[in-house]
Design a protein around this motif. Structure first.
Motif, PDB file in Angstrom:
ATOM      1  N   VAL A 115       0.819  -1.198  -0.111  1.00 56.20           N
ATOM      2  CA  VAL A 115      -0.128   0.002   0.122  1.00 56.20           C
ATOM      3  C   VAL A 115       0.755   1.133  -0.254  1.00 56.20           C
ATOM      4  CG1 VAL A 115      -1.757   1.207   1.214  1.00 56.20           C
ATOM      5  CG2 VAL A 115      -1.928  -1.208   1.375  1.00 56.20           C
ATOM      6  N   LEU A 116       1.910   1.327   0.811  1.00 53.67           N
ATOM      7  CA  LEU A 116       2.932   2.390   0.867  1.00 53.67           C
ATOM      8  C   LEU A 116       3.611   2.630  -0.392  1.00 53.67           C
ATOM      9  CD1 LEU A 116       3.825   4.687   2.857  1.00 53.67           C
ATOM     10  CD2 LEU A 116       5.763   2.708   3.317  1.00 53.67           C
ATOM     11  N   ASN A 117       3.716   1.512  -1.037  1.00 53.39           N
ATOM     12  CA  ASN A 117       4.616   1.698  -2.519  1.00 53.39           C
ATOM     13  C   ASN A 117       3.658   2.338  -3.314  1.00 53.39           C
ATOM     14  OD1 ASN A 117       7.042   0.723  -1.557  1.00 53.39           O
ATOM     15  ND2 ASN A 117       6.762  -1.249  -2.158  1.00 53.39           N
ATOM     16  N   ARG A 118       2.510   2.085  -3.321  1.00 54.87           N
ATOM     17  CA  ARG A 118       1.337   2.388  -4.180  1.00 54.87           C
ATOM     18  C   ARG A 118       1.173   3.980  -3.902  1.00 54.87           C
ATOM     19  NH1 ARG A 118      -4.716   0.094  -5.547  1.00 54.87           N
ATOM     20  NH2 ARG A 118      -5.055   1.369  -7.430  1.00 54.87           N
ATOM     21  N   LEU A 119       1.232   4.300  -2.887  1.00 53.71           N
ATOM     22  CA  LEU A 119       0.991   5.869  -2.553  1.00 53.71           C
ATOM     23  C   LEU A 119       2.209   6.679  -2.773  1.00 53.71           C
ATOM     24  CD1 LEU A 119      -0.861   5.181   0.983  1.00 53.71           C
ATOM     25  CD2 LEU A 119      -1.882   6.150  -1.053  1.00 53.71           C
ATOM     26  N   TRP A 120       3.450   5.930  -2.707  1.00 56.07           N
ATOM     27  CA  TRP A 120       4.620   6.732  -3.217  1.00 56.07           C
ATOM     28  C   TRP A 120       4.682   6.949  -4.725  1.00 56.07           C
ATOM     29  CZ3 TRP A 120       7.787   9.802  -0.767  1.00 56.07           C
ATOM     30  CH2 TRP A 120       8.064   9.561   0.338  1.00 56.07           C
ATOM     31  N   GLU A 121       4.047   5.957  -5.447  1.00 54.76           N
ATOM     32  CA  GLU A 121       3.834   6.371  -6.924  1.00 54.76           C
ATOM     33  C   GLU A 121       2.996   7.300  -7.147  1.00 54.76           C
ATOM     34  OE1 GLU A 121       2.443   2.473  -8.392  1.00 54.76           O
ATOM     35  OE2 GLU A 121       4.479   1.383  -7.844  1.00 54.76           O
ATOM     36  N   TYR A 122       1.839   7.765  -6.563  1.00 54.53           N
ATOM     37  CA  TYR A 122       1.107   8.630  -6.835  1.00 54.53           C
ATOM     38  C   TYR A 122       1.771   9.920  -6.228  1.00 54.53           C
ATOM     39  CZ  TYR A 122      -2.810   5.285  -7.713  1.00 54.53           C
ATOM     40  OH  TYR A 122      -3.570   4.437  -8.574  1.00 54.53           O
ATOM     41  N   ALA A 123       2.302   9.809  -5.231  1.00 52.05           N
ATOM     42  CA  ALA A 123       3.065  11.021  -4.449  1.00 52.05           C
ATOM     43  C   ALA A 123       3.858  11.531  -5.795  1.00 52.05           C
ATOM     44  CB  ALA A 123       3.709  10.767  -3.267  1.00 52.05           C
ATOM     45  N   GLU A 124       4.770  10.554  -6.018  1.00 55.63           N
ATOM     46  CA  GLU A 124       5.621  11.105  -7.280  1.00 55.63           C
ATOM     47  C   GLU A 124       4.991  11.671  -8.570  1.00 55.63           C
ATOM     48  OE1 GLU A 124       8.845  11.445  -7.191  1.00 55.63           O
ATOM     49  OE2 GLU A 124       9.695  10.198  -5.553  1.00 55.63           O
ATOM     50  N   GLN A 125       4.083  10.991  -8.829  1.00 58.19           N
ATOM     51  CA  GLN A 125       3.103  11.399  -9.922  1.00 58.19           C
ATOM     52  C   GLN A 125       2.795  12.917 -10.111  1.00 58.19           C
ATOM     53  OE1 GLN A 125       0.069   8.353 -11.307  1.00 58.19           O
ATOM     54  NE2 GLN A 125      -1.173  10.308 -11.561  1.00 58.19           N
ATOM     55  N   HIS A 126       2.277  13.123  -8.890  1.00 61.10           N
ATOM     56  CA  HIS A 126       1.444  14.416  -8.731  1.00 61.10           C
ATOM     57  C   HIS A 126       2.364  15.688  -8.442  1.00 61.10           C
ATOM     58  CE1 HIS A 126      -2.544  12.762  -9.260  1.00 61.10           C
ATOM     59  NE2 HIS A 126      -2.639  12.041  -8.401  1.00 61.10           N
ATOM     60  N   THR A 127       3.500  15.260  -7.964  1.00 59.13           N
ATOM     61  CA  THR A 127       4.373  16.506  -7.477  1.00 59.13           C
ATOM     62  C   THR A 127       4.830  17.172  -8.949  1.00 59.13           C
ATOM     63  OG1 THR A 127       5.287  15.344  -5.527  1.00 59.13           O
ATOM     64  CG2 THR A 127       6.482  17.006  -6.185  1.00 59.13           C
ATOM     65  N   PRO A 128       4.590  18.530  -8.824  1.00 60.76           N
ATOM     66  CA  PRO A 128       5.081  19.325 -10.059  1.00 60.76           C
ATOM     67  C   PRO A 128       6.463  19.765 -10.163  1.00 60.76           C
ATOM     68  CG  PRO A 128       3.799  20.702  -8.467  1.00 60.76           C
ATOM     69  CD  PRO A 128       3.797  19.411  -7.819  1.00 60.76           C
ATOM     70  N   HIS A 129       6.780  20.244 -11.045  1.00 63.15           N
ATOM     71  CA  HIS A 129       8.129  20.857 -11.121  1.00 63.15           C
ATOM     72  C   HIS A 129       8.139  22.127 -10.748  1.00 63.15           C
ATOM     73  CE1 HIS A 129      10.028  17.314 -12.828  1.00 63.15           C
ATOM     74  NE2 HIS A 129       8.929  17.141 -13.529  1.00 63.15           N
ATOM     75  N   ASP A 130       7.240  22.994 -10.837  1.00 55.68           N
ATOM     76  CA  ASP A 130       6.977  24.334 -10.538  1.00 55.68           C
ATOM     77  C   ASP A 130       6.184  24.606  -9.046  1.00 55.68           C
ATOM     78  OD1 ASP A 130       8.351  25.315 -12.787  1.00 55.68           O
ATOM     79  OD2 ASP A 130       6.175  25.025 -13.679  1.00 55.68           O
ATOM     80  N   ARG A 131       6.716  25.695  -8.458  1.00 54.73           N
ATOM     81  CA  ARG A 131       5.996  25.914  -7.065  1.00 54.73           C
ATOM     82  C   ARG A 131       6.006  24.670  -6.220  1.00 54.73           C
ATOM     83  NH1 ARG A 131       0.430  29.045  -7.096  1.00 54.73           N
ATOM     84  NH2 ARG A 131       1.277  29.261  -4.999  1.00 54.73           N
ATOM     85  N   VAL A 132       6.975  23.793  -6.299  1.00 47.14           N
ATOM     86  CA  VAL A 132       7.053  22.655  -5.622  1.00 47.14           C
ATOM     87  C   VAL A 132       6.896  22.996  -4.009  1.00 47.14           C
ATOM     88  CG1 VAL A 132       9.616  22.402  -5.338  1.00 47.14           C
ATOM     89  CG2 VAL A 132       8.118  20.358  -5.216  1.00 47.14           C
ATOM     90  N   ARG A 133       7.615  23.997  -3.671  1.00 46.49           N
ATOM     91  CA  ARG A 133       7.457  24.453  -1.967  1.00 46.49           C
ATOM     92  C   ARG A 133       6.133  24.626  -1.633  1.00 46.49           C
ATOM     93  NH1 ARG A 133      11.244  29.167  -0.703  1.00 46.49           N
ATOM     94  NH2 ARG A 133      12.772  27.492  -0.366  1.00 46.49           N
ATOM     95  N   ASP A 134       5.310  25.601  -2.436  1.00 47.00           N
ATOM     96  CA  ASP A 134       3.890  25.742  -2.188  1.00 47.00           C
ATOM     97  C   ASP A 134       2.933  24.321  -2.257  1.00 47.00           C
ATOM     98  OD1 ASP A 134       4.300  28.493  -1.717  1.00 47.00           O
ATOM     99  OD2 ASP A 134       3.917  28.930  -3.873  1.00 47.00           O
ATOM    100  N   TYR A 135       3.459  23.529  -3.208  1.00 46.90           N
ATOM    101  CA  TYR A 135       2.635  22.273  -3.433  1.00 46.90           C
ATOM    102  C   TYR A 135       2.585  21.391  -2.182  1.00 46.90           C
ATOM    103  CZ  TYR A 135       1.172  17.754  -4.959  1.00 46.90           C
ATOM    104  OH  TYR A 135       0.557  16.326  -4.759  1.00 46.90           O
ATOM    105  N   THR A 136       4.017  21.136  -1.755  1.00 45.16           N
ATOM    106  CA  THR A 136       3.956  20.346  -0.729  1.00 45.16           C
ATOM    107  C   THR A 136       3.246  21.009   0.582  1.00 45.16           C
ATOM    108  OG1 THR A 136       6.244  21.413   0.146  1.00 45.16           O
ATOM    109  CG2 THR A 136       6.311  19.333  -1.281  1.00 45.16           C
ATOM    110  N   GLN A 137       3.267  22.169   0.865  1.00 41.96           N
ATOM    111  CA  GLN A 137       2.620  22.751   2.003  1.00 41.96           C
ATOM    112  C   GLN A 137       1.058  22.684   1.677  1.00 41.96           C
ATOM    113  OE1 GLN A 137       3.961  24.257   4.889  1.00 41.96           O
ATOM    114  NE2 GLN A 137       1.786  23.759   5.513  1.00 41.96           N
ATOM    115  N   ALA A 138       0.614  22.951   0.441  1.00 37.91           N
ATOM    116  CA  ALA A 138      -0.720  22.693   0.258  1.00 37.91           C
ATOM    117  C   ALA A 138      -1.386  21.317   0.264  1.00 37.91           C
ATOM    118  CB  ALA A 138      -0.964  23.121  -1.402  1.00 37.91           C
TER     119      ALA A 138
END
Length: 354
Positions: free
Chosen positions: A159-182
């Motif tokens: 389950v954790l590995n699958r969630l990591w895949e989605y986390a990587e998929q959705h993390t943008p290249h721009d405004r990453v600092r704001d995205y992680t806080q968001a």
């Protein structure tokens, strides 16, 4: 496929997110790191006063590395999970010794520091250095598990590995600092564990769990086990000068490295406490005065604590050492104490006894 997950989340964050947390000011890797460790298992509102006090006392890695451990634990007292505080100081010493006092800007090197895992390292990289890295703390796990309807408990590797895949998929290249806080804010403020505010969620339109009417079923719960029940005597020994004895606990295990009251085997009856104190501590005491007991719950068991107050006959015969101290109550409260022991020593009723 185009992914507007991050875009919608950032639009929501610009209007509703948290932009003024203490670690957002004078932002650097040290402040981000301390906040991330404090926020493990602890809510933001609880962390803020601890973080501010910690920064006043330990403003940088050098100050933390060079501080007495008792001082560090004292500033952590009440936050729980005390291994976090010991690991913080150990990592600070490594930063000073191996990285010249500067946190590395590399995922693997950050993860080599004691107490820093994959998600914490990524949070430091994004929040302090603006580098792209996927995070997966408890709030993010909940958001992604619901959005993608990922079944199972995140403590399971698959389950954790699958969630990591989605986390990587959705993390943008721009405004990453704001995205992680968001995404952390969304999990903490909207996509909450109970009573999620789905109508206020920017991801509602294509959230799979919401579409199924099953938001609260994700993520899956940890399989429940009945917590064992344990019991202990905790003795408040008072000498002729009105001082009480504190005993330092072993460095590992429950309340590791903190100062606490001496404990005695629960098999002893109340009428055996005097003899038990003499055999274990070499102290002759008067008849014990029992104090109302209470239960303290740890992550994996319940501890029933039965306090007893005993006055020591004449001058105490146990000298101060690295692991034993005689202190007046006000002095004792300056040390790193477990929360229930601090409460016991500051409770109005008990204070009157002391």
């Amino acid at each position: 496929m185009p992914d507007n997950f991050a875009g919608r989340l950032l639009e929501w964050y610009d209007q509703h997110g948290r932009h003024d947390l203490p670690w957002h000011h004078n932002r650097n890797a040290y402040r981000v790191w301390v906040s991330e460790i404090m926020l493990q298992q602890t809510q933001v509102t609880t962390v803020i006063p601890y973080f501010n006090a910690f920064m006043r006392r330990f403003p940088d890695a050098r100050a933390l590395a060079e501080a007495p451990e008792d001082d560090v634990l004292s500033h952590w007292s009440g936050l729980g999970y005390y291994a976090r505080a010991r690991n913080l100081q150990k990592a600070a010493k490594t930063v000073m010794a191996e990285f010249g006092g500067e946190f590395p800007q590399d995922q693997d090197k950050l993860e080599s520091l004691t107490g820093i895992g994959r998600s914490t390292a990524a949070a430091i990289l994004t929040q302090a250095f603006g580098k792209r890295a996927a995070i997966l703390d408890g709030n993010v796990k909940r958001v992604l598990a619901r959005y993608h309807a990922v079944p199972g408990w995140p403590g399971q590797t698959s389950v954790l590995n699958r969630l990591w895949e989605y986390a990587e998929q959705h993390t943008p290249h721009d405004r990453v600092r704001d995205y992680t806080q968001a995404i952390m804010d969304l999990g903490a403020m909207v996509c909450t564990r109970t009573r999620p505010q789905c109508d206020s969620c920017p991801l509602q339109a294509d959230c799979t769990a919401y579409a199924r009417g099953e938001a609260t079923l994700y993520p899956g719960s940890k399989p429940k086990k009945a917590k064992p029940e344990k019991t202990t005597w905790m003795v408040i020994l008072e000498d002729s000068q009105g001082r009480i004895m504190l005993e330092r606990r072993p460095p590992s295990g429950i309340w590791g490295g903190l100062w606490s009251l001496p404990e005695l085997d629960p098999a002893f009856g109340a009428d055996e406490l005097q003899d038990a104190c003499e055999r274990k501590l070499g102290i002759a005491c008067e008849t014990p005065q029992l104090i109302s007991g209470f239960r303290h719950t740890f992550s994996h068991y319940h501890l029933h604590i039965q306090p007893a107050r005993l006055r020591v006959h004449g001058s105490h015969v146990v000298a101060d050492s690295d692991n034993l101290r005689w202190l007046h109550r006000d002095e004792a409260l300056t040390l790193g104490l477990p929360a229930p022991i601090r409460t016991l020593l500051t409770d109005a009723e008990q204070a009157a006894l002391l």
